[in-house]
Enzyme design. Structure first.
Site, PDB file in Angstrom:
ATOM      1  N   LYS A 174     -12.094  -1.984  10.391  1.00  0.00           N
ATOM      2  CA  LYS A 174     -11.657  -3.216  10.918  1.00  0.00           C
ATOM      3  C   LYS A 174     -12.329  -3.705  11.991  1.00  0.00           C
ATOM      4  O   LYS A 174     -11.980  -3.426  13.304  1.00  0.00           O
ATOM      5  CB  LYS A 174      -9.988  -3.082  10.993  1.00  0.00           C
ATOM      6  N   GLU A 191      -9.620  -7.477  -2.493  1.00  0.00           N
ATOM      7  CA  GLU A 191      -8.501  -7.852  -1.740  1.00  0.00           C
ATOM      8  C   GLU A 191      -8.818  -9.377  -1.498  1.00  0.00           C
ATOM      9  O   GLU A 191      -9.583 -10.001  -1.696  1.00  0.00           O
ATOM     10  CB  GLU A 191      -8.598  -6.954  -0.449  1.00  0.00           C
TER      11      GLU A 191
HETATM   12  N1  PMP Z   1      -7.130  -6.520   4.110  1.00  0.00           N
HETATM   13  C1  PMP Z   1      -8.010  -7.223   5.228  1.00  0.00           C
HETATM   14  C2  PMP Z   1      -9.304  -7.598   5.054  1.00  0.00           C
HETATM   15  C3  PMP Z   1      -7.150  -7.362   6.371  1.00  0.00           C
HETATM   16  O1  PMP Z   1      -7.807  -7.908   7.544  1.00  0.00           O
HETATM   17  C4  PMP Z   1      -5.755  -6.998   6.641  1.00  0.00           C
HETATM   18  C5  PMP Z   1      -4.843  -7.160   8.002  1.00  0.00           C
HETATM   19  N2  PMP Z   1      -4.869  -8.452   8.196  1.00  0.00           N
HETATM   20  C6  PMP Z   1      -5.185  -6.402   5.408  1.00  0.00           C
HETATM   21  C7  PMP Z   1      -6.023  -6.349   4.108  1.00  0.00           C
HETATM   22  C8  PMP Z   1      -3.761  -5.898   5.392  1.00  0.00           C
HETATM   23  O2  PMP Z   1      -4.104  -4.832   6.055  1.00  0.00           O
HETATM   24  P1  PMP Z   1      -2.515  -4.234   6.900  1.00  0.00           P
HETATM   25  O3  PMP Z   1      -1.468  -4.176   6.039  1.00  0.00           O
HETATM   26  O4  PMP Z   1      -2.830  -3.110   7.607  1.00  0.00           O
HETATM   27  O5  PMP Z   1      -2.131  -5.526   7.914  1.00  0.00           O
END
Ligand code: PMP
Length: 286
Positions: A151, A184
């Site tokens: 991230k 995603e």
């Molecule tokens: N995919 C991406 C690219 C993200 O940036 C995020 C978070 N905003 C998610 C999935 C979801 O992850 P989380 O449930 O940990 O927020």
């Protein structure tokens, strides 16, 4: 706006929380971040988010100057200082200032920033009616180039896909990977339900392993559903009975169409609604 921000070891008034123009976080997107929810004054799954932050940092050879436990305390302190009951925490660690050029050895003092604020959600009608999605032409970063598990502060890949979504009148966009498989969305993980079976792309698809994704997988299994982490293609979404997204900000949100094709009966499906109810019970004790 937040009234005080944690930066470089202390809480300072928000307008005094500044970073150098020589910070490689700004110059090169060199750094990592997390987004976390606060429900009823409690920072939800804080340990999981802090662990992921340290993992992202490790992947990019960034040494966070405080310990995992100090980070947890600093987040709680920042949330309390801002009187946040329901809101959002943004944790950022930048590489720190350095000379122009990519060499990380010429940077020093990574900066830890914690912002605790309110959160803007998708409009309520999208939760009620479900979300429309389009597939972006921009593919998700190849894991061999910049692994989506990290991230990082470089979110241009997602931003470019999000622009395609907003241009098409959607608030999210679906991203495929370099093999043409479903990866995603730009800031959310994706799930489908077909004949009672819940399916979501595995981490090998090149995705961020969402913390909400993992929580929802656990909730679904506890509720007696089978959940498969597997390869999905667009056709699987077009022909699904239900589809939903998960994310820290989005929580659980139904998807009712992709690329103009109606999914299921075009309304949020029963399993999606049940999982959202279970997620709300977990986060808000509803
Ligand atoms: N995919 C991406 C690219 C993200 O940036 C995020 C978070 N905003 C998610 C999935 C979801 O992850 P989380 O449930 O940990 O927020």
């Amino acid at each position: 706006m937040a009234n005080s921000v944690y930066i470089d070891g202390k809480l300072v008034p928000a307008d005094q929380a500044t970073v150098s123009v020589f910070d490689h976080g700004l110059l090169y997107g060199d750094g990592v971040f997390e987004g976390i929810r606060v429900y009823g004054g409690n920072v939800f799954l804080l340990a999981e988010h802090v662990d992921r932050l340290y993992e992202s940092a490790r992947s990019i050879r960034l040494e966070i100057p405080i310990s995992n436990q100090q980070m947890v305390s600093a987040v709680n302190e920042t949330v309390q200082a801002n009187g946040i009951d329901d809101g959002y925490v943004r944790l950022v660690v930048t590489r720190g200032s350095g000379t122009l050029g990519l060499d990380i050895r010429k940077t020093s003092n990574p900066i830890v920033i914690i912002i605790a604020d309110t959160i803007t959600l998708y409009p309520p009608e999208i939760y009620e009616r479900g979300m429309e999605l389009v597939t972006a032409g921009t593919i998700r970063n190849h894991p061999g180039a910049l692994n989506p598990r990290i991230k990082s502060l470089n979110y241009l890949n997602n931003i470019l896909a999000k622009i395609e979504g907003t241009d098409a009148g959607c608030v999210e966009a679906l991203m495929l990977n370099h093999n043409g498989e479903v990866a995603e969305c730009t800031g959310d993980n994706v799930f489908i339900i077909k004949d009672g079976l819940i399916r979501t792309p595995s981490t090998e698809a090149g995705i961020l392993e969402g913390i909400t994704r993992n929580t929802v997988i656990d909730l679904a299994r506890e509720a007696g559903h089978e959940v498969q982490e597997t390869t999905l293609v667009q056709e699987d979404i077009y022909t699904a009975d239900e589809c939903f997204l998960t994310g820290t900000a989005a929580e659980v949100i139904a998807v009712v169409s992709l690329d103009g094709r109606t999914i299921g009966d075009g309304t949020p499906g029963p399993i999606t609604r049940d999982l959202l109810a279970r997620f709300e019970a977990l986060t808000r004790g509803k």
